[in-house]
Design a protein around this motif. Structure first.
Motif, PDB file in Angstrom:
ATOM      1  N   MET A   1      -1.128  15.839 -16.660  1.00 41.39           N
ATOM      2  CA  MET A   1      -1.520  14.755 -17.566  1.00 41.39           C
ATOM      3  C   MET A   1      -0.682  13.502 -17.318  1.00 41.39           C
ATOM      4  N   GLU A   2       0.028  13.508 -16.203  1.00 40.73           N
ATOM      5  CA  GLU A   2       0.887  12.375 -15.854  1.00 40.73           C
ATOM      6  C   GLU A   2       0.094  11.057 -15.818  1.00 40.73           C
ATOM      7  N   TRP A   3      -1.081  11.065 -15.147  1.00 41.17           N
ATOM      8  CA  TRP A   3      -1.893   9.849 -15.035  1.00 41.17           C
ATOM      9  C   TRP A   3      -2.319   9.348 -16.407  1.00 41.17           C
ATOM     10  N   PHE A   4      -2.615  10.310 -17.298  1.00 41.37           N
ATOM     11  CA  PHE A   4      -3.103   9.938 -18.617  1.00 41.37           C
ATOM     12  C   PHE A   4      -1.994   9.257 -19.423  1.00 41.37           C
ATOM     13  N   ARG A   5      -0.768   9.823 -19.319  1.00 43.48           N
ATOM     14  CA  ARG A   5       0.359   9.239 -20.040  1.00 43.48           C
ATOM     15  C   ARG A   5       0.630   7.816 -19.533  1.00 43.48           C
ATOM     16  N   ARG A   6       0.535   7.663 -18.200  1.00 51.04           N
ATOM     17  CA  ARG A   6       0.781   6.340 -17.629  1.00 51.04           C
ATOM     18  C   ARG A   6      -0.284   5.339 -18.073  1.00 51.04           C
ATOM     19  N   TRP A   7      -1.531   5.802 -18.079  1.00 53.53           N
ATOM     20  CA  TRP A   7      -2.651   4.946 -18.498  1.00 53.53           C
ATOM     21  C   TRP A   7      -2.475   4.532 -19.964  1.00 53.53           C
ATOM     22  N   ARG A   8      -2.097   5.524 -20.797  1.00 53.76           N
ATOM     23  CA  ARG A   8      -1.944   5.243 -22.225  1.00 53.76           C
ATOM     24  C   ARG A   8      -0.798   4.250 -22.461  1.00 53.76           C
ATOM     25  N   ARG A   9       0.296   4.431 -21.720  1.00 50.11           N
ATOM     26  CA  ARG A   9       1.433   3.520 -21.891  1.00 50.11           C
ATOM     27  C   ARG A   9       1.076   2.107 -21.435  1.00 50.11           C
ATOM     28  N   ALA A  10       0.317   1.992 -20.360  1.00 49.49           N
ATOM     29  CA  ALA A  10      -0.111   0.670 -19.885  1.00 49.49           C
ATOM     30  C   ALA A  10      -0.939  -0.009 -20.964  1.00 49.49           C
ATOM     31  N   ARG A  11      -1.770   0.775 -21.646  1.00 49.70           N
ATOM     32  CA  ARG A  11      -2.606   0.211 -22.710  1.00 49.70           C
ATOM     33  C   ARG A  11      -1.762  -0.231 -23.904  1.00 49.70           C
ATOM     34  N   VAL A  12      -0.779   0.599 -24.266  1.00 53.55           N
ATOM     35  CA  VAL A  12       0.110   0.251 -25.387  1.00 53.55           C
ATOM     36  C   VAL A  12       0.823  -1.054 -25.074  1.00 53.55           C
ATOM     37  N   LEU A  13       1.283  -1.185 -23.832  1.00 56.18           N
ATOM     38  CA  LEU A  13       2.011  -2.400 -23.446  1.00 56.18           C
ATOM     39  C   LEU A  13       1.111  -3.618 -23.510  1.00 56.18           C
ATOM     40  N   LYS A  14      -0.142  -3.434 -23.122  1.00 57.25           N
ATOM     41  CA  LYS A  14      -1.099  -4.542 -23.109  1.00 57.25           C
ATOM     42  C   LYS A  14      -1.358  -5.030 -24.540  1.00 57.25           C
ATOM     43  N   GLN A  15      -1.465  -4.065 -25.452  1.00 60.35           N
ATOM     44  CA  GLN A  15      -1.784  -4.427 -26.835  1.00 60.35           C
ATOM     45  C   GLN A  15      -0.533  -4.595 -27.685  1.00 60.35           C
ATOM     46  N   GLY A  16       0.602  -4.034 -27.181  1.00 57.31           N
ATOM     47  CA  GLY A  16       1.816  -3.992 -27.989  1.00 57.31           C
ATOM     48  C   GLY A  16       2.382  -5.369 -28.259  1.00 57.31           C
ATOM     49  N   GLU A  17       2.901  -5.522 -29.430  1.00 61.55           N
ATOM     50  CA  GLU A  17       3.509  -6.795 -29.776  1.00 61.55           C
ATOM     51  C   GLU A  17       4.901  -6.583 -30.330  1.00 61.55           C
ATOM     52  N   LEU A  18       5.746  -7.541 -30.054  1.00 59.97           N
ATOM     53  CA  LEU A  18       7.098  -7.514 -30.583  1.00 59.97           C
ATOM     54  C   LEU A  18       7.395  -8.952 -30.968  1.00 59.97           C
ATOM     55  N   ASP A  19       7.637  -9.175 -32.231  1.00 61.81           N
ATOM     56  CA  ASP A  19       7.889 -10.533 -32.729  1.00 61.81           C
ATOM     57  C   ASP A  19       8.978 -11.200 -31.875  1.00 61.81           C
ATOM     58  N   PRO A  20       8.662 -12.291 -31.178  1.00 61.69           N
ATOM     59  CA  PRO A  20       9.632 -12.914 -30.254  1.00 61.69           C
ATOM     60  C   PRO A  20      10.938 -13.323 -30.942  1.00 61.69           C
ATOM     61  N   ALA A  21      10.861 -13.820 -32.165  1.00 69.65           N
ATOM     62  CA  ALA A  21      12.083 -14.258 -32.866  1.00 69.65           C
ATOM     63  C   ALA A  21      12.961 -13.048 -33.198  1.00 69.65           C
ATOM     64  N   LEU A  22      12.312 -11.970 -33.623  1.00 67.42           N
ATOM     65  CA  LEU A  22      13.054 -10.747 -33.949  1.00 67.42           C
ATOM     66  C   LEU A  22      13.681 -10.166 -32.685  1.00 67.42           C
ATOM     67  N   TRP A  23      12.927 -10.174 -31.587  1.00 64.63           N
ATOM     68  CA  TRP A  23      13.456  -9.656 -30.322  1.00 64.63           C
ATOM     69  C   TRP A  23      14.662 -10.482 -29.870  1.00 64.63           C
ATOM     70  N   GLN A  24      14.537 -11.796 -29.954  1.00 65.96           N
ATOM     71  CA  GLN A  24      15.630 -12.676 -29.534  1.00 65.96           C
ATOM     72  C   GLN A  24      16.892 -12.416 -30.369  1.00 65.96           C
ATOM     73  N   ALA A  25      16.696 -12.262 -31.681  1.00 62.21           N
ATOM     74  CA  ALA A  25      17.838 -11.998 -32.579  1.00 62.21           C
ATOM     75  C   ALA A  25      18.497 -10.668 -32.215  1.00 62.21           C
ATOM     76  N   THR A  26      17.680  -9.675 -31.854  1.00 52.94           N
ATOM     77  CA  THR A  26      18.209  -8.357 -31.481  1.00 52.94           C
ATOM     78  C   THR A  26      19.007  -8.463 -30.176  1.00 52.94           C
ATOM     79  N   VAL A  27      18.466  -9.195 -29.225  1.00 54.78           N
ATOM     80  CA  VAL A  27      19.150  -9.381 -27.932  1.00 54.78           C
ATOM     81  C   VAL A  27      20.523 -10.017 -28.150  1.00 54.78           C
ATOM     82  N   GLU A  28      20.556 -11.020 -29.018  1.00 53.12           N
ATOM     83  CA  GLU A  28      21.818 -11.745 -29.236  1.00 53.12           C
ATOM     84  C   GLU A  28      22.830 -10.937 -30.044  1.00 53.12           C
TER      85      GLU A  28
END
Ligand code: ZN
Length: 265
Positions: A1-28
């Motif tokens: 099921m390796e291909w399926f997991r990779r396909w699903r993760r690619a889809r999550v990344l495509k649709q996934g969102e992370l608030d840019p301001a929150l991400w920047q604050a976390t990085v800092e």
């Protein structure tokens, strides 16, 4: 099921969102994140999106888990697997966060065969094939330059548990030698216990003396939080950790220090 997991993760990344301001604050917020190069930082951001998709973060004991808490935990958990991949966190799903120290209850049988019931205050706990449990009050001590990081500590236990009970020996890569790992860690552990007994301070949490498993977890948190300390105190351990995590945070810290000092010159 390796291909399926990779396909699903690619889809999550495509649709996934992370608030840019929150991400920047976390990085800092975390020195070991802000020192990453642009490519590494983007890879970490993607891992955080995938991590949060696959591992629900739940509150307990009255803890309200805001996005800030979720992203902070995911960023620190994912720094460990930045060059290993999310599959290193396979076999379990949940992260539980308490507002402060929580009480763990367990039974153990002593040498005389008597069962004891123990209640112990904890800052973090990792269960084999079970959840990671964290105290948010203690997690907030991270990134302050004293080497302490309960999130990295608990997730290091998770990596150690990939090949059974935690014992300070996670599954090494094919290009690593078990004997080198064992030599480096055994010598450092012995030296560290001697120093703790003698009351010497080396900038590494005394709790590391508890067992080889705790030594690995504490050395891992210090490796990311205060890498120059590990490299100076136990260079062979630093080399082994660097090969296992496939990262050189001491080099990043030195480069970051130079970059940070430049504008003032
Ligand atoms: Zn531990």
């Amino acid at each position: 099921m390796e291909w399926f997991r990779r396909w699903r993760r690619a889809r999550v990344l495509k649709q996934g969102e992370l608030d840019p301001a929150l991400w920047q604050a976390t990085v800092e917020r975390y020195p070991f994140v802000i020192e990453l190069g642009a490519d590494e930082l983007e890879r970490l951001r993607e891992l955080v999106i995938l991590f949060l998709h696959e591992k629900p973060v739940h509150g307990a004991g009255g803890m309200r888990v805001r996005d800030e808490v979720r992203v902070a935990i995911a960023a620190q958990a994912c720094i460990l697997i930045l060059n290993l991949g999310l599959d290193y966190y396979r076999g379990w799903v949940e992260v539980i966060v308490y507002p402060d120290e929580f009480v763990a209850e367990y039974d153990y049988v002593d040498e005389a065969g008597v069962t004891h019931h123990v209640e112990e205050a904890m800052t973090g706990e990792s269960w084999e094939r079970g959840p990671v449990i964290l105290s948010w009050a203690d997690a907030q001590e991270a990134g302050r330059g004293h080497g302490y990081n309960v999130v990295i500590h608990e997730f290091a236990h998770k990596l150690d548990m990939l090949n059974g009970e935690p014992n300070g020996l996670p599954p090494l890569h094919a290009d690593m030698e078990r004997s080198r790992w064992a030599d480096a860690f055994a010598a450092a552990y012995e030296d560290f216990c001697r120093r703790v007994d003698a009351g010497e301070r080396v900038g590494i949490d005394d709790y590391a003396a508890e067992s080889p498993a705790e030594f690995f977890a504490v050395m891992s948190e210090t490796f990311f939080e205060s890498p120059l300390t590990v490299r100076a105190a136990y260079p062979e351990v630093y080399v082994q950790l660097s090969r296992f995590y496939r990262q050189d945070p001491a080099a990043r810290a030195v480069a970051g220090g130079v970059a940070a000092a430049a504008p003032a010159a």
